[in-house]
Write a protein that holds these residues in place. Structure first.
Motif, PDB file in Angstrom:
ATOM      1  N   ILE A  71      86.541  -6.706  38.458  1.00  0.00           N
ATOM      2  CA  ILE A  71      86.813  -5.614  39.390  1.00  0.00           C
ATOM      3  C   ILE A  71      87.263  -6.137  40.752  1.00  0.00           C
ATOM      4  O   ILE A  71      86.910  -7.236  41.171  1.00  0.00           O
ATOM      5  N   GLU A  72      88.046  -5.291  41.413  1.00  0.00           N
ATOM      6  CA  GLU A  72      88.522  -5.561  42.767  1.00  0.00           C
ATOM      7  C   GLU A  72      88.566  -4.224  43.508  1.00  0.00           C
ATOM      8  O   GLU A  72      88.981  -3.215  42.947  1.00  0.00           O
ATOM      9  N   ILE A  73      88.125  -4.235  44.750  1.00  0.00           N
ATOM     10  CA  ILE A  73      88.190  -3.041  45.596  1.00  0.00           C
ATOM     11  C   ILE A  73      89.260  -3.306  46.651  1.00  0.00           C
ATOM     12  O   ILE A  73      89.229  -4.345  47.320  1.00  0.00           O
ATOM     13  N   ILE A  74      90.188  -2.385  46.794  1.00  0.00           N
ATOM     14  CA  ILE A  74      91.225  -2.529  47.809  1.00  0.00           C
ATOM     15  C   ILE A  74      91.070  -1.402  48.825  1.00  0.00           C
ATOM     16  O   ILE A  74      91.182  -0.213  48.475  1.00  0.00           O
ATOM     17  N   GLY A  75      90.800  -1.792  50.054  1.00  0.00           N
ATOM     18  CA  GLY A  75      90.722  -0.844  51.157  1.00  0.00           C
ATOM     19  C   GLY A  75      89.641   0.210  51.034  1.00  0.00           C
ATOM     20  O   GLY A  75      89.778   1.277  51.628  1.00  0.00           O
ATOM     21  N   ASP A  76      88.601  -0.029  50.264  1.00  0.00           N
ATOM     22  CA  ASP A  76      87.547   0.956  50.004  1.00  0.00           C
ATOM     23  C   ASP A  76      88.101   2.273  49.461  1.00  0.00           C
ATOM     24  O   ASP A  76      87.438   3.301  49.511  1.00  0.00           O
ATOM     25  N   GLN A  77      89.323   2.237  48.940  1.00  0.00           N
ATOM     26  CA  GLN A  77      89.959   3.455  48.434  1.00  0.00           C
ATOM     27  C   GLN A  77      90.359   3.366  46.968  1.00  0.00           C
ATOM     28  O   GLN A  77      90.567   4.384  46.333  1.00  0.00           O
ATOM     29  N   HIS A  78      90.489   2.148  46.457  1.00  0.00           N
ATOM     30  CA  HIS A  78      90.916   1.976  45.068  1.00  0.00           C
ATOM     31  C   HIS A  78      90.095   0.892  44.380  1.00  0.00           C
ATOM     32  O   HIS A  78      89.867  -0.176  44.936  1.00  0.00           O
ATOM     33  N   LEU A  79      89.685   1.211  43.168  1.00  0.00           N
ATOM     34  CA  LEU A  79      89.003   0.262  42.290  1.00  0.00           C
ATOM     35  C   LEU A  79      90.020  -0.201  41.267  1.00  0.00           C
ATOM     36  O   LEU A  79      90.608   0.620  40.559  1.00  0.00           O
ATOM     37  N   LEU A  80      90.227  -1.507  41.189  1.00  0.00           N
ATOM     38  CA  LEU A  80      91.102  -2.091  40.179  1.00  0.00           C
ATOM     39  C   LEU A  80      90.233  -2.849  39.186  1.00  0.00           C
ATOM     40  O   LEU A  80      89.332  -3.600  39.586  1.00  0.00           O
ATOM     41  N   VAL A  81      90.476  -2.631  37.913  1.00  0.00           N
ATOM     42  CA  VAL A  81      89.754  -3.330  36.853  1.00  0.00           C
ATOM     43  C   VAL A  81      90.804  -4.102  36.058  1.00  0.00           C
ATOM     44  O   VAL A  81      91.577  -3.520  35.300  1.00  0.00           O
ATOM     45  N   HIS A  82      90.831  -5.406  36.289  1.00  0.00           N
ATOM     46  CA  HIS A  82      91.835  -6.290  35.706  1.00  0.00           C
ATOM     47  C   HIS A  82      91.415  -6.758  34.304  1.00  0.00           C
ATOM     48  O   HIS A  82      90.272  -6.614  33.896  1.00  0.00           O
ATOM     49  N   GLN A  83      92.371  -7.347  33.608  1.00  0.00           N
ATOM     50  CA  GLN A  83      92.167  -7.982  32.300  1.00  0.00           C
ATOM     51  C   GLN A  83      91.699  -7.010  31.216  1.00  0.00           C
ATOM     52  O   GLN A  83      90.838  -7.338  30.396  1.00  0.00           O
ATOM     53  N   ILE A  84      92.291  -5.823  31.209  1.00  0.00           N
ATOM     54  CA  ILE A  84      91.977  -4.840  30.175  1.00  0.00           C
ATOM     55  C   ILE A  84      92.968  -5.032  29.022  1.00  0.00           C
ATOM     56  O   ILE A  84      94.182  -4.859  29.200  1.00  0.00           O
ATOM     57  N   PRO A  85      92.477  -5.411  27.843  1.00  0.00           N
ATOM     58  CA  PRO A  85      93.385  -5.628  26.715  1.00  0.00           C
ATOM     59  C   PRO A  85      93.935  -4.309  26.173  1.00  0.00           C
ATOM     60  O   PRO A  85      93.240  -3.299  26.124  1.00  0.00           O
ATOM     61  N   TYR A  86      95.209  -4.363  25.795  1.00  0.00           N
ATOM     62  CA  TYR A  86      95.864  -3.209  25.173  1.00  0.00           C
ATOM     63  C   TYR A  86      96.950  -3.744  24.255  1.00  0.00           C
ATOM     64  O   TYR A  86      97.206  -4.946  24.199  1.00  0.00           O
ATOM     65  N   VAL A  87      97.604  -2.849  23.529  1.00  0.00           N
ATOM     66  CA  VAL A  87      98.658  -3.227  22.590  1.00  0.00           C
ATOM     67  C   VAL A  87      99.977  -2.634  23.081  1.00  0.00           C
ATOM     68  O   VAL A  87     100.021  -1.470  23.502  1.00  0.00           O
ATOM     69  N   SER A  90     104.357  -2.002  22.334  1.00  0.00           N
ATOM     70  CA  SER A  90     105.121  -1.386  21.238  1.00  0.00           C
ATOM     71  C   SER A  90     105.473  -2.347  20.112  1.00  0.00           C
ATOM     72  O   SER A  90     105.782  -1.906  19.003  1.00  0.00           O
ATOM     73  N   ILE A  91     105.432  -3.654  20.373  1.00  0.00           N
ATOM     74  CA  ILE A  91     105.715  -4.609  19.294  1.00  0.00           C
ATOM     75  C   ILE A  91     104.431  -5.257  18.775  1.00  0.00           C
ATOM     76  O   ILE A  91     104.449  -6.352  18.225  1.00  0.00           O
ATOM     77  N   LYS A  92     103.337  -4.548  18.983  1.00  0.00           N
ATOM     78  CA  LYS A  92     102.019  -4.904  18.451  1.00  0.00           C
ATOM     79  C   LYS A  92     101.492  -6.241  18.976  1.00  0.00           C
ATOM     80  O   LYS A  92     100.794  -6.954  18.274  1.00  0.00           O
ATOM     81  N   GLU A  93     101.808  -6.539  20.235  1.00  0.00           N
ATOM     82  CA  GLU A  93     101.257  -7.720  20.890  1.00  0.00           C
ATOM     83  C   GLU A  93     100.081  -7.274  21.749  1.00  0.00           C
ATOM     84  O   GLU A  93     100.119  -6.199  22.358  1.00  0.00           O
ATOM     85  N   VAL A  94      99.054  -8.103  21.802  1.00  0.00           N
ATOM     86  CA  VAL A  94      97.938  -7.836  22.704  1.00  0.00           C
ATOM     87  C   VAL A  94      98.344  -8.317  24.094  1.00  0.00           C
ATOM     88  O   VAL A  94      98.764  -9.459  24.267  1.00  0.00           O
ATOM     89  N   LYS A  95      98.253  -7.416  25.051  1.00  0.00           N
ATOM     90  CA  LYS A  95      98.585  -7.697  26.449  1.00  0.00           C
ATOM     91  C   LYS A  95      97.366  -7.358  27.301  1.00  0.00           C
ATOM     92  O   LYS A  95      96.387  -6.806  26.803  1.00  0.00           O
ATOM     93  N   TYR A  96      97.445  -7.664  28.584  1.00  0.00           N
ATOM     94  CA  TYR A  96      96.350  -7.348  29.506  1.00  0.00           C
ATOM     95  C   TYR A  96      96.901  -6.578  30.698  1.00  0.00           C
ATOM     96  O   TYR A  96      97.895  -6.991  31.294  1.00  0.00           O
ATOM     97  N   GLY A  97      96.254  -5.471  31.011  1.00  0.00           N
ATOM     98  CA  GLY A  97      96.679  -4.636  32.117  1.00  0.00           C
ATOM     99  C   GLY A  97      95.528  -4.371  33.068  1.00  0.00           C
ATOM    100  O   GLY A  97      94.451  -4.956  32.949  1.00  0.00           O
ATOM    101  N   THR A  98      95.763  -3.455  33.995  1.00  0.00           N
ATOM    102  CA  THR A  98      94.790  -3.129  35.028  1.00  0.00           C
ATOM    103  C   THR A  98      94.603  -1.627  35.115  1.00  0.00           C
ATOM    104  O   THR A  98      95.579  -0.879  35.225  1.00  0.00           O
ATOM    105  N   LEU A  99      93.349  -1.174  35.069  1.00  0.00           N
ATOM    106  CA  LEU A  99      93.009   0.222  35.329  1.00  0.00           C
ATOM    107  C   LEU A  99      92.830   0.386  36.831  1.00  0.00           C
ATOM    108  O   LEU A  99      92.270  -0.496  37.491  1.00  0.00           O
TER     109      LEU A  99
END
Length: 151
Positions: free
Chosen positions: A22-38, A40-49
């Motif tokens: 997790i990362e907090i930016i400016g006390d206004q946004h919570l970022l949750v990094h390294q979230i695995p997802y798939v 369109s070509i069925k590769e596992v990638k990592y994104g951020t909520l």
């Protein structure tokens, strides 16, 4: 030492202790990094909520303002490469701030209408995405950081 907002907010502290990146930016946004997802070509990638934070006090978060969340990454798909239309509300690049550009806007409303706290909100969206990635690679996790909570 934990930043004050995390250490004074039980739901953010639970995210941190559980191993979410997790990362907090400016006390206004919570970022949750390294979230695995798939993708369109069925590769596992990592994104951020990305969650908009509401503050109950200057040092503690309140309740999530709604049931939606943003995502930074390619278009999330199921393990067969089919777009997750049931959760994606909108896909377009959008500048939340001059430091945060998101690519997707998700909506997965719980029966109660809203999530009781940020931990449940992040956990739910993370599980939606991660479950598809785990169908391809059982070793992926949305909680990549091993933290000892009894130090």
């Amino acid at each position: 030492m934990l930043p004050q907002l995390v250490s004074h907010s039980p739901d953010l502290l639970k995210l941190w202790e559980s191993g979410y990146d997790i990362e907090i930016i400016g006390d206004q946004h919570l970022l949750v990094h390294q979230i695995p997802y798939v993708n369109s070509i069925k590769e596992v990638k990592y994104g951020t909520l990305v969650c908009v934070l509401t503050l109950a006090t200057p040092f503690r978060v309140g309740l999530p303002p709604d049931h939606t969340i943003y995502f930074i990454g390619e278009t999330p798909c199921d393990n067969n490469g089919v777009v997750l239309r049931g959760v994606i509300n909108n896909s377009s690049n959008h500048d939340l701030t001059n430091k945060i550009t998101v690519n997707h806007y998700f909506s997965s409303k719980p029966i109660s209408g809203n999530y009781p706290d940020y931990y449940e909100k992040v956990r739910t969206y993370s599980e939606i995405l991660c479950s598809q990635a785990m169908a391809i690679d059982i070793s992926v996790t949305s909680k990549p950081i091993n933290r000892k909570t009894n130090e």
